[in-house]
Motif scaffolding. Structure first.
Motif, PDB file in Angstrom:
ATOM      1  N   HIS A  45       0.774  -1.502   0.003  1.00  0.00           N
ATOM      2  CA  HIS A  45      -0.185  -0.004   0.198  1.00  0.00           C
ATOM      3  C   HIS A  45       0.617   0.995  -0.357  1.00  0.00           C
ATOM      4  CE1 HIS A  45      -3.657  -1.776   1.709  1.00  0.00           C
ATOM      5  NE2 HIS A  45      -3.175  -2.711   0.875  1.00  0.00           N
ATOM      6  N   ASN A  47       0.018   4.238  -0.256  1.00  0.00           N
ATOM      7  CA  ASN A  47      -0.003   4.918  -0.311  1.00  0.00           C
ATOM      8  C   ASN A  47       0.154   5.520   1.505  1.00  0.00           C
ATOM      9  OD1 ASN A  47      -0.294   6.929  -1.810  1.00  0.00           O
ATOM     10  ND2 ASN A  47      -2.688   6.893  -3.075  1.00  0.00           N
ATOM     11  N   GLU A  48      -0.080   3.878   1.606  1.00  0.00           N
ATOM     12  CA  GLU A  48      -0.215   4.360   3.304  1.00  0.00           C
ATOM     13  C   GLU A  48       0.703   3.152   4.405  1.00  0.00           C
ATOM     14  OE1 GLU A  48      -4.764   2.585   4.467  1.00  0.00           O
ATOM     15  OE2 GLU A  48      -3.298   0.693   4.019  1.00  0.00           O
ATOM     16  N   HIS A  49       2.570   3.515   3.017  1.00  0.00           N
ATOM     17  CA  HIS A  49       3.194   3.335   3.299  1.00  0.00           C
ATOM     18  C   HIS A  49       3.787   1.594   4.416  1.00  0.00           C
ATOM     19  CE1 HIS A  49       4.765   6.896   1.867  1.00  0.00           C
ATOM     20  NE2 HIS A  49       3.381   7.816   2.501  1.00  0.00           N
ATOM     21  N   ARG A  86       5.637   3.577   7.673  1.00  0.00           N
ATOM     22  CA  ARG A  86       5.727   4.901   8.061  1.00  0.00           C
ATOM     23  C   ARG A  86       6.675   5.411   8.891  1.00  0.00           C
ATOM     24  NH1 ARG A  86      -0.479   5.273   7.546  1.00  0.00           N
ATOM     25  NH2 ARG A  86      -0.683   6.870   8.377  1.00  0.00           N
TER      26      ARG A  86
END
Length: 225
Positions: A45, A47-49, A86
């Motif tokens: 993912h 975009n969610e890292h 993240r």
């Protein structure tokens, strides 16, 4: 001049005095976990890292570090690798990691009790091409070995720190599935969220067909007779 005892002599003496050292010397370790994107089957993912990979073991030779014969008794061990890129930690307190079969059977990870019940009975062992190693009452208590395998090879906690990778083995009961069970199956991971509870990540879907393609000689690429 008196010579000092050799290292081998000292080691043998230590084994006699401390038998537990022999077990420690023979004990095997799982390979170190790599970042999830370096495995054959993963879902990233961007975009969610966060990236999650799944590495099944359908051949006992490839996971011989386990103390018990899970594969021969109808379980497939799956190493789940979670890489968190993240800036905040992730929580696995509420995570659900399911094996989805080709027929959409939703199979949760087996509990220690599930494994214990199966392995205590040699009658429940699978009749496969893999040589069966029956478990008998002459072995040390099975529940102890299950706990030791969980401690050594399972997740060591429910937090994945920022910019870190966490991995652990889960076991899925595939005995009642069409063979080969990995073909067209998936690992479905949901309810991962940040440790502060502010962000719930989208579900991850990891197709085992990708792993099968990368491992053409795997037993799961061939139906058992």
């Amino acid at each position: 001049m008196t010579q000092h005892p050799t290292r081998l002599y000292l080691y043998l003496v230590a084994l006699l005095l401390y038998p537990g050292l022999a077990h420690a010397a023979d004990h095997k370790s799982a390979p170190p976990a790599k970042p999830a994107a370096q495995y054959a089957a993963f879902d990233a993912h961007a975009n969610e890292h966060v990236t999650i990979a799944a590495e099944p073991c359908d051949d006992p030779k490839n996971c011989s570090f386990f103390r018990l014969e899970y594969v021969q008794h109808g379980f497939i061990p799956v190493r789940v690798i979670i890489t968190n890129d993240r800036d905040v930690a992730l929580s696995l307190d509420d995570v659900r990691i399911q094996f989805l079969s080709a027929n959409n059977d939703k199979i949760p990870a087996a509990t220690d009790d599930d494994i214990n019940r199966r392995l205590f009975s040699t009658k429940s062992a699978m009749g496969t091409k893999i040589p069966l190693i029956p478990l008998t009452i002459h072995h040390p208590p099975i529940d102890k070995k299950i706990g030791e395998d969980d401690a050594d090879f399972g997740f060591n906690g429910t937090t994945v720190q920022a910019h870190a990778t966490s991995a652990g083995y889960l076991f899925y009961d595939i005995r009642g599935l069409d063979d080969p069970a990995l073909r067209n199956a998936e690992l479905y991971v949901k309810q991962v969220h940040t440790l502060d509870g502010k962000v719930d990540l989208f579900a991850f879907t990891i197709p085992f067909n990708t792993w099968l393609k990368a491992n053409p000689a795997a037993p799961s690429n061939q139906s058992r007779k």
